[in-house]
Design an enzyme around this catalytic site. Structure first.
Site: not given
Ligand code: PBG
Length: 332
Positions: A202, A256
């Protein structure tokens, strides 16, 4: 291996493209409803569908309406939905207690869904940001994101989600050691079949902006998430994270954002051969939708192309806000 080919005109590449039937016959990848996970935002209240400005076409739904949408998703053949809470402000605090409240929005919704749709997979995020006054995924002290103290909180949250029926836990917090902690706790509590899809790679991306609007974490966030999410410049580091998470007990891994990170998807699938997923995140959705709404891009073709490219890159599945749109199209 050398790729053998004769020369023009013995070889004419366009022969294989000359008609739709032959193109379809030799096509290497295809999209299937089975490939989709649909993220849904849950809010409090009854019979509410609240639009999210930065995510055109996506709404925050009250639990009763989540149930309605879950039924529709199931009827469309979607195998799994992912629930994200928009927690009321008065329930957010620095300890993030609401994350392990058995009656929080996602636990409540999961119980109801599993009761009527036992064969629809439900995935819940394990991270503290929807419950944190400060908008971070971990506990914060003096401006620092605490790792080991956060693990205690994530363990409580994960077990409560499993108790309420979550089939897949998606740790998205990026704390060190969390997969092992959660796996160990699941075993100890006899949740032997609860799956973990780790958000292993991520990245600290700008593409999450609309999601933070959706869960109302945007105004809260002080600073950025760069001390725990991956540097967008680093591929080797992503591979190392994934290797760690597989060793710590992850069943599936998630990359992601999606489209700007297809190189990671492709390498990871080739290297580890584990079930590999990508999250086409909120910013990607908003980008496409903005262009589609302006008629700069053609809706159906663009959306399908944006999803099929994940399959070509090696992904087994895709988390996407377009899931119901695509399922509807594929069922036509
Ligand atoms: C939070 C989380 C996020 C997303 C999924 N879980 C945002 C972040 O890390 O700030 C993002 C998903 C998206 O942008 O569609 N843990």
């Amino acid at each position: 291996m050398q790729i053998v080919s004769s020369k023009f005109p013995l070889k004419r590449s366009r022969r294989l493209r000359s008609n739709s039937w032959i193109r379809e016959l030799i096509s290497e990848n295809s999209l299937n409803v089975d490939d989709l996970i649909w993220p849904i935002f849950v809010r409090e209240g009854i019979n509410i569908r609240e639009p999210i400005l930065s995510l055109p076409g996506v709404q925050r739904l009250s639990v009763d309406n989540v149930l309605e949408e879950a039924k529709k998703a199931y009827d469309l053949g979607i195998k799994c939905i992912a629930l994200f809470p928009c927690t009321p402000e008065n329930l957010k605090n620095e300890q993030c207690d609401e994350a392990w409240n058995p009656d929080n929005l996602v636990n409540k919704a999961t119980r109801k869904i599993k009761k009527i749709l036992p064969n629809l997979g439900v995935m819940l995020d394990v991270a503290l940001d929807p419950y944190n006054l400060l908008g971070h995924d971990g506990l914060v002290k003096n401006g620092k994101i605490l790792n080991d103290e956060t693990l205690d909180a994530l363990e409580k949250q994960a077990i409560e989600h499993a108790k309420n029926g979550a089939d897949i836990l998606g740790p998205s917090d990026m704390m060190d050691g969390r997969i092992y902690r959660i796996r160990e706790a699941l075993e100890k509590n006899n949740f032997k079949n609860t799956l973990i899809m780790s958000y292993s790679a991520k990245f600290a991306s700008s593409f999450y902006g609309p999601f933070r609007d959706a869960v109302k974490a945007n105004g809260k966030l002080i600073g950025d998430k760069k001390t725990y999410q991956l540097d967008i410049a680093n591929k080797n580091e992503a591979i190392r994270e994934i290797a760690l998470d597989i060793k710590e007990g992850a069943d599936m891994i998630l990359i992601k954002p999606g489209m700007p990170y297809l190189d990671i998807c492709s390498t990871v699938k080739e290297k580890f051969k584990v079930p590999t997923f990508a999250y086409q995140v909120s910013g990607e959705y908003s980008m496409l939708m903005s262009a589609i709404q302006n008629n700069y891009l053609k809706k159906e073709d663009t959306i399908l192309e944006s999803i099929l490219c994940f399959k070509r890159a090696g992904c087994d599945g895709i988390v996407s806000y377009f899931a119901p749109f695509i399922a509807n199209f594929l069922n036509k």
